[in-house]
Design an enzyme around this catalytic site. Sequence first.
Site, PDB file in Angstrom:
ATOM      1  CB  SER B  66      63.663   2.725 -48.657  1.00 52.49           C
ATOM      2  OG  SER B  66      63.358   2.715 -50.054  1.00 52.49           O
ATOM      3  CG  HIS B  71      61.704  10.663 -35.181  1.00 56.53           C
ATOM      4  ND1 HIS B  71      62.931  11.177 -35.524  1.00 56.53           N
ATOM      5  CD2 HIS B  71      61.126  10.275 -36.341  1.00 56.53           C
ATOM      6  CE1 HIS B  71      63.074  11.122 -36.838  1.00 56.53           C
ATOM      7  NE2 HIS B  71      61.985  10.584 -37.365  1.00 56.53           N
ATOM      8  CB  CYS B  86      62.164  -0.942 -52.495  1.00 53.40           C
ATOM      9  SG  CYS B  86      61.445   0.654 -52.119  1.00 53.40           S
TER      10      CYS B  86
END
Lengths: 123, 123
Positions: B66, B71, B86
């Site tokens: 994934s 940020h 996952c």
Amino acid sequence: MSVPPIGLHVLLDLYGVEPARLEDCARIEAVLSEAARVAGARVLGARFHPFGPGQGVTGVLLLAESHISIHTWPEHGYAAVDVFMCGEAEAMTAATLIGERLRAGRIDVHECARGLSGERHAG
Amino acid sequence: MSVPPIGLHVLLDLYGVEPARLEDCARIEAVLSEAARVAGARVLGARFHPFGPGQGVTGVLLLAESHISIHTWPEHGYAAVDVFMCGEAEAMTAATLIGERLRAGRIDVHECARGLSGERHAG
């Protein structure tokens, strides 16, 4: 310390999606790009990866306002999407468009307000 | 429809981080790459973008399992991180390492189990 800026992070679980829609990397990238545009976000870059015929796609749009990601499992008719946008960009507008374009049978939506020091869980 | 696979999505809000740490794009990419490695994840690609001197960084590692995103807002000593993994990869191991490497004064952690049709909110 001043209060950090607020961003909205939307987690979408899409169920009951036609498998072919979850394998088509070019179309998925186009859907996410459209979602960024309608939300008023600016795309800085993109990385998408198809795992091969009959398999899923994983990809991210990097935005000036944060990101949109998608990871798909055609064998389960399932996609995990997250839309994180700061500033004026409208994360929920993008999320709604993605759910519509992929024609999900059911959509679970979970919203988190990011960057609040106190009460930060809005969903 | 069979039960979709389960992934763990960890949202981290990091407060009280030294601004210089949140401006250093190369170091942030290295921290996220280290986090992916210790979690047992495989990096497929990376997109990082520095907004300029004294400003934040935005970036994503695309993983076979994934993604990891970050940020940053140096002016607020704040970073928003998300780790979604996952399979066998250990999202919380990656998240913990990122918090340590950025020396956050305070970390808010929010966990969401993804891909469950029923009760899916674990955090």
